[in-house]
Design a protein around this motif. Structure first.
Motif, PDB file in Angstrom:
ATOM      1  N   ASN A  99      -3.441 -31.688  31.320  1.00 29.69           N
ATOM      2  CA  ASN A  99      -2.155 -31.501  31.618  1.00 29.69           C
ATOM      3  C   ASN A  99      -1.629 -30.669  32.491  1.00 29.69           C
ATOM      4  O   ASN A  99      -1.856 -29.418  32.767  1.00 29.69           O
ATOM      5  N   VAL A 100      -0.922 -31.267  33.663  1.00 27.59           N
ATOM      6  CA  VAL A 100      -0.328 -30.235  34.703  1.00 27.59           C
ATOM      7  C   VAL A 100       0.960 -30.673  34.866  1.00 27.59           C
ATOM      8  O   VAL A 100       1.283 -31.550  34.946  1.00 27.59           O
ATOM      9  N   VAL A 101       1.869 -29.475  35.321  1.00 23.74           N
ATOM     10  CA  VAL A 101       3.140 -29.655  35.676  1.00 23.74           C
ATOM     11  C   VAL A 101       3.477 -29.282  37.091  1.00 23.74           C
ATOM     12  O   VAL A 101       3.223 -27.972  37.275  1.00 23.74           O
ATOM     13  N   VAL A 102       4.029 -29.997  37.805  1.00 25.13           N
ATOM     14  CA  VAL A 102       4.280 -29.740  39.335  1.00 25.13           C
ATOM     15  C   VAL A 102       5.897 -29.455  39.303  1.00 25.13           C
ATOM     16  O   VAL A 102       6.633 -30.392  38.875  1.00 25.13           O
ATOM     17  N   PHE A 103       6.251 -28.580  39.984  1.00 28.91           N
ATOM     18  CA  PHE A 103       7.628 -28.443  40.128  1.00 28.91           C
ATOM     19  C   PHE A 103       7.858 -28.748  41.793  1.00 28.91           C
ATOM     20  O   PHE A 103       7.641 -28.041  42.687  1.00 28.91           O
ATOM     21  N   ARG A 104       8.800 -29.819  41.989  1.00 32.89           N
ATOM     22  CA  ARG A 104       9.246 -30.202  43.414  1.00 32.89           C
ATOM     23  C   ARG A 104      10.534 -30.757  42.979  1.00 32.89           C
ATOM     24  O   ARG A 104      10.775 -31.867  43.076  1.00 32.89           O
ATOM     25  N   PHE A 105      11.417 -29.675  43.317  1.00 30.92           N
ATOM     26  CA  PHE A 105      12.916 -29.924  42.836  1.00 30.92           C
ATOM     27  C   PHE A 105      13.221 -30.337  41.685  1.00 30.92           C
ATOM     28  O   PHE A 105      14.320 -29.833  40.928  1.00 30.92           O
ATOM     29  N   ARG A 106      12.155 -30.939  40.791  1.00 29.47           N
ATOM     30  CA  ARG A 106      12.164 -30.841  39.297  1.00 29.47           C
ATOM     31  C   ARG A 106      10.736 -30.972  38.823  1.00 29.47           C
ATOM     32  O   ARG A 106       9.826 -31.227  39.787  1.00 29.47           O
ATOM     33  N   GLU A 107      10.632 -30.993  37.666  1.00 34.78           N
ATOM     34  CA  GLU A 107       9.277 -30.973  37.007  1.00 34.78           C
ATOM     35  C   GLU A 107       8.717 -32.376  36.956  1.00 34.78           C
ATOM     36  O   GLU A 107       9.260 -33.362  36.651  1.00 34.78           O
ATOM     37  N   TYR A 108       7.548 -32.348  37.460  1.00 33.77           N
ATOM     38  CA  TYR A 108       6.425 -33.723  37.137  1.00 33.77           C
ATOM     39  C   TYR A 108       5.516 -33.469  36.405  1.00 33.77           C
ATOM     40  O   TYR A 108       4.816 -32.422  36.745  1.00 33.77           O
ATOM     41  N   THR A 109       5.106 -34.287  35.556  1.00 37.97           N
ATOM     42  CA  THR A 109       3.877 -34.032  34.552  1.00 37.97           C
ATOM     43  C   THR A 109       2.934 -34.834  34.781  1.00 37.97           C
ATOM     44  O   THR A 109       3.124 -36.172  34.823  1.00 37.97           O
ATOM     45  N   TYR A 110       1.530 -34.542  34.928  1.00 37.37           N
ATOM     46  CA  TYR A 110       0.363 -35.416  34.839  1.00 37.37           C
ATOM     47  C   TYR A 110      -0.321 -35.212  34.037  1.00 37.37           C
ATOM     48  O   TYR A 110      -0.596 -34.210  33.504  1.00 37.37           O
ATOM     49  N   TRP A 111      -1.116 -36.298  33.638  1.00 33.56           N
ATOM     50  CA  TRP A 111      -2.329 -36.394  32.521  1.00 33.56           C
ATOM     51  C   TRP A 111      -3.422 -36.723  33.238  1.00 33.56           C
ATOM     52  O   TRP A 111      -3.652 -37.931  34.144  1.00 33.56           O
ATOM     53  N   GLY A 112      -4.652 -36.272  32.578  1.00 41.99           N
ATOM     54  CA  GLY A 112      -5.995 -36.820  32.970  1.00 41.99           C
ATOM     55  C   GLY A 112      -6.061 -37.762  31.867  1.00 41.99           C
ATOM     56  O   GLY A 112      -5.585 -38.394  30.993  1.00 41.99           O
ATOM     57  N   GLN A 113      -7.598 -38.324  32.084  1.00 44.44           N
ATOM     58  CA  GLN A 113      -7.854 -39.739  31.326  1.00 44.44           C
ATOM     59  C   GLN A 113      -8.253 -39.606  29.829  1.00 44.44           C
ATOM     60  O   GLN A 113      -8.276 -40.241  29.037  1.00 44.44           O
ATOM     61  N   GLY A 114      -8.542 -38.031  29.717  1.00 47.22           N
ATOM     62  CA  GLY A 114      -8.941 -37.675  28.200  1.00 47.22           C
ATOM     63  C   GLY A 114     -10.417 -37.713  28.190  1.00 47.22           C
ATOM     64  O   GLY A 114     -11.143 -38.345  28.750  1.00 47.22           O
ATOM     65  N   THR A 115     -11.022 -36.720  27.385  1.00 45.35           N
ATOM     66  CA  THR A 115     -12.462 -36.536  27.267  1.00 45.35           C
ATOM     67  C   THR A 115     -12.382 -36.219  25.582  1.00 45.35           C
ATOM     68  O   THR A 115     -11.945 -35.634  24.938  1.00 45.35           O
ATOM     69  N   GLN A 116     -13.570 -37.132  25.243  1.00 46.37           N
ATOM     70  CA  GLN A 116     -13.796 -37.095  23.549  1.00 46.37           C
ATOM     71  C   GLN A 116     -14.634 -35.881  23.250  1.00 46.37           C
ATOM     72  O   GLN A 116     -15.614 -35.544  23.853  1.00 46.37           O
ATOM     73  N   VAL A 117     -14.132 -34.988  22.258  1.00 46.50           N
ATOM     74  CA  VAL A 117     -14.740 -33.968  21.678  1.00 46.50           C
ATOM     75  C   VAL A 117     -15.155 -34.388  20.132  1.00 46.50           C
ATOM     76  O   VAL A 117     -14.243 -34.811  19.439  1.00 46.50           O
ATOM     77  N   THR A 118     -16.326 -34.452  19.588  1.00 46.59           N
ATOM     78  CA  THR A 118     -16.537 -34.741  18.263  1.00 46.59           C
ATOM     79  C   THR A 118     -17.359 -33.564  17.746  1.00 46.59           C
ATOM     80  O   THR A 118     -18.272 -33.304  18.320  1.00 46.59           O
ATOM     81  N   VAL A 119     -16.874 -33.140  16.488  1.00 46.26           N
ATOM     82  CA  VAL A 119     -17.513 -31.957  16.140  1.00 46.26           C
ATOM     83  C   VAL A 119     -18.168 -32.400  14.543  1.00 46.26           C
ATOM     84  O   VAL A 119     -17.246 -32.986  13.803  1.00 46.26           O
ATOM     85  N   SER A 120     -19.415 -32.550  14.581  1.00 46.70           N
ATOM     86  CA  SER A 120     -20.022 -32.877  13.160  1.00 46.70           C
ATOM     87  C   SER A 120     -20.037 -31.861  12.158  1.00 46.70           C
ATOM     88  O   SER A 120     -20.440 -30.675  12.605  1.00 46.70           O
ATOM     89  N   SER A 121     -20.088 -32.119  10.887  1.00 44.78           N
ATOM     90  CA  SER A 121     -19.992 -31.143   9.772  1.00 44.78           C
ATOM     91  C   SER A 121     -21.743 -30.836   9.435  1.00 44.78           C
ATOM     92  O   SER A 121     -22.566 -31.707   9.805  1.00 44.78           O
TER      93      SER A 121
END
Length: 121
Positions: A99-121
């Motif tokens: 996630n990033v927040v850009v300030f250009r007169f106001r805030e704009y928020t951008y998201w990545g597509q996501g990456t899976q993290v799986t932790v096995s026990s």
């Protein structure tokens, strides 16, 4: 517009480590005006939640249950943000979003597509 590309997710055993990376690209104006950068995660059936964030001056914030295990860092010149995750637990399993927040007169928020993290026990 800002595009975010994440990498570094995968499958790891409990107690292991992973490093997530996110690279931002777009117009020079937007890149130079990125304020906060961070990582969120969303586990199945749960809401997306903040894991860690870092301001442009390097001030960091962590959710309590990752403190001492995760470390967030950024490179302003490269417009990248990383999340080093150590001592991973099964409950850390989730899709992690940059996630990033850009300030250009106001805030704009951008998201990545996501990456899976799986932790096995």
């Amino acid at each position: 517009q800002v595009q975010l590309v994440e990498s570094g997710g995968g499958l790891v055993q409990a107690g292991g480590s992973l490093r997530l990376s996110c690279a931002a690209s777009g117009s020079i104006y937007n890149i130079n005006n990125i304020n906060a950068m961070g990582w969120y995660r969303q586990a199945p059936g749960k809401q997306r939640e903040l894991v860690a964030s870092i301001s442009r001056d390097g001030t960091t914030t962590y959710v309590d249950y990752v403190k001492g295990r995760f470390t967030i860092s950024r490179d302003n010149a490269k417009a990248t943000v990383d999340l080093q995750m150590n001592s991973l637990r099964p409950e850390d399993t989730a899709v992690y979003y940059c996630n990033v927040v850009v300030f250009r007169f106001r805030e704009y928020t951008y998201w990545g597509q996501g990456t899976q993290v799986t932790v096995s026990s």
